[in-house]
Design a protein around this motif. Structure first.
Motif, PDB file in Angstrom:
ATOM      1  N   HIS A 101       0.839  -1.204   0.000  1.00  0.00           N
ATOM      2  CA  HIS A 101       0.000   0.000   0.000  1.00  0.00           C
ATOM      3  C   HIS A 101       0.867   1.245   0.000  1.00  0.00           C
ATOM      4  O   HIS A 101       2.007   1.217   0.480  1.00  0.00           O
ATOM      5  N   ASP A 134       6.732   1.126   6.782  1.00  0.00           N
ATOM      6  CA  ASP A 134       5.318   0.775   6.554  1.00  0.00           C
ATOM      7  C   ASP A 134       4.722   1.668   5.469  1.00  0.00           C
ATOM      8  O   ASP A 134       4.148   2.681   5.766  1.00  0.00           O
ATOM      9  N   MET A 135       4.793   1.256   4.190  1.00  0.00           N
ATOM     10  CA  MET A 135       5.594   0.160   3.720  1.00  0.00           C
ATOM     11  C   MET A 135       6.141   0.456   2.323  1.00  0.00           C
ATOM     12  O   MET A 135       6.022  -0.321   1.402  1.00  0.00           O
ATOM     13  N   GLU A 167      -4.851   1.310   3.060  1.00  0.00           N
ATOM     14  CA  GLU A 167      -4.645   0.229   4.034  1.00  0.00           C
ATOM     15  C   GLU A 167      -4.773   0.756   5.454  1.00  0.00           C
ATOM     16  O   GLU A 167      -5.244   0.060   6.346  1.00  0.00           O
ATOM     17  N   GLU A 168      -4.311   2.000   5.657  1.00  0.00           N
ATOM     18  CA  GLU A 168      -4.322   2.570   7.011  1.00  0.00           C
ATOM     19  C   GLU A 168      -5.704   3.098   7.397  1.00  0.00           C
ATOM     20  O   GLU A 168      -5.894   3.611   8.498  1.00  0.00           O
ATOM     21  N   GLU A 193       4.398  -6.198   3.981  1.00  0.00           N
ATOM     22  CA  GLU A 193       4.416  -5.348   5.186  1.00  0.00           C
ATOM     23  C   GLU A 193       5.631  -5.684   6.047  1.00  0.00           C
ATOM     24  O   GLU A 193       6.107  -6.819   6.047  1.00  0.00           O
TER      25      GLU A 193
HETATM   26 ZN    ZN Z   1       1.216  -1.135   6.356  1.00  0.00          ZN
END
Ligand code: ZN
Length: 425
Positions: A101, A134-135, A167-168, A193
């Protein structure tokens, strides 16, 4: 080279890294691309728009330069998924996916950082900045791994390179991809990740609950006229500790994912300027993390009952909202995507990797839940550095992981699904 599957060292104590069977990765280019990504402030904050657009543009330009057919799909305005399908040209074979991501969490207070969070600087052998671990390094490593494999010659099957958004946040990118036709053909997914060299075949599940406590408003001098939701809230929080003990006994200890945790995160009610008023309402928020084998419906029912019983003691009623519910994930250690990753790690590092669990959820959780895909999580960067200040990744890890990914892909696509010797269980 493409016709021979990777050779797995048979001596687990060999200790020496091998280069045969590992495609030659352009490490400086991968590192530079990770730096370029870190320099883009793709913070996934509430109300933010076009979060991932600049990173998606950068990735799309690279895919175009590589000649990779790819789709840019706007999941929300300015929030694209970029998905390439790289055909091996070496005949029929399985489909492997690499996933990453491009959004990051906020840098918080920049003054708390000892580096520019978006400088993309390298010093002390580390790439520093928000997203370094990340990431964005994982994204760079997976892309250059696939490029290396492709340049080494034709390979069977194909590789899907999925660079997803959000993703977050709500994992909109993974949800959209899981519903796409491309997902239906995927045989295994490596989620890149940061997990600190662990091959994570399991991931904890997550449930977010909001208990609304409904009492009766009254004068603070006449509490007998009210029903105090704050007292109920304190009792609910205490009851949740007991519910956690119940869940630990009920669902046991997973070798990698540990035990169920039930963590109160919100206790809110009343007006800070009205100290003589018993409020009518209060809220208890709870973050529940589960392990493979947890029955979420049963656990939620148990927590609801515990909260209702606790609040009923002071005449307060409870309304429960399940804000989010993501299952715990477990992929069989014998699945070809896992054995291929273990084989790749052994080729590069000369020994078997440890197995582990993702403490939270990743896009892999959604890909397994919504599309039934076998997912394993493994990527550059420390597991615990994510979301902290002074985030970094060791620069050498970008190349290391890219080589492992390339070797794992070659192994997987050759259809060699046998369990390598010496793999940790
Ligand atoms: Zn991540």
């Amino acid at each position: 080279m493409h016709s021979s599957p990777s050779i797995v060292p048979s001596d687990p104590g060999a200790g020496a890294a091998r280069t045969d069977g590992v495609p030659d990765v352009d490490e400086p280019a991968a590192v530079a691309f990770a730096q370029d990504l870190v320099r883009l402030r793709t913070v996934n904050a509430t109300g933010a728009t076009a979060v991932e657009q600049p990173a998606a543009d950068l990735v799309s330009r690279l895919f175009t330069a590589f000649g990779w057919p790819h789709e840019v799909t706007e999941v929300a305005p300015g929030r694209p998924n970029v998905v390439a399908v790289v055909e091996g040209g070496g005949g029929p074979g399985p489909t492997l996916m690499f996933e990453g991501h491009t959004d990051v969490v906020t840098e918080g207070d920049p003054a708390a950082w000892s580096v520019d969070p978006y400088g993309g600087q390298i010093h002390d052998g580390r790439l520093w900045g928000r997203g370094a671990a990340d990431m964005k390094s994982g994204v760079a490593a997976m892309i250059y791994a696939v490029r290396a494999l492709q340049q080494a010659g034709p390979f069977p099957g194909r590789i899907v390179v999925g660079v997803l958004c959000d993703e977050e946040g709500l994992m909109l990118g993974a949800k959209a991809f899981a519903a796409s036709p491309t997902a239906a053909g995927v045989d295994g997914v490596i989620v890149c990740e940061p997990e600190g060299y662990e091959v994570c075949t399991s991931a904890r599940g997550g449930i977010r609950l909001r208990f609304a406590l409904h009492g009766v408003m009254a004068h603070g001098a006449m509490p007998q006229e009210g029903r105090n939701p704050l007292v109920a809230g304190a009792r609910v929080v205490a009851a949740l500790a007991g519910a956690e003990e119940w869940a630990v006994r009920r669902y046991g200890t997973h070798p990698h994912a540990g035990t169920v945790t039930v963590t109160p995160t919100v206790l809110h009610g009343g007006d800070p300027d009205q100290l003589n008023v018993i409020p009518a309402h209060a809220v208890v928020g709870v973050d529940v993390r589960t392990v493979p084998g947890t029955d979420h419906a049963e656990l939620i029912g148990h927590l609801r009952q515990a909260a209702e019983d606790a609040a009923a003691g002071v005449g307060v009623t409870v309304g429960l909202t399940v804000v989010d519910d993501r299952p715990a994930i477990e992929t069989d250690a014998g699945h070809p995507v896992v054995t291929a990753l273990v084989a790749g790690h052994r080729l590069v590092h000369g020994s078997a990797p440890p197995f582990g669990a993702v403490p939270g959820t990743t896009d892999g959780t959604i890909l397994t839940r919504d599309a039934g895909l076998a997912t394993v999580v493994y990527g550059p960067g420390g597991k615990w550095i994510a979301h902290q200040k002074d985030e970094y990744v060791e620069v050498r890890e970008i190349g290391e992981y890219a080589r492992v990914y390339a070797a794992a892909a070659r192994h997987f696509l050759a259809g060699s699904g046998t369990r390598p010797e010496g793999a940790a269980a």
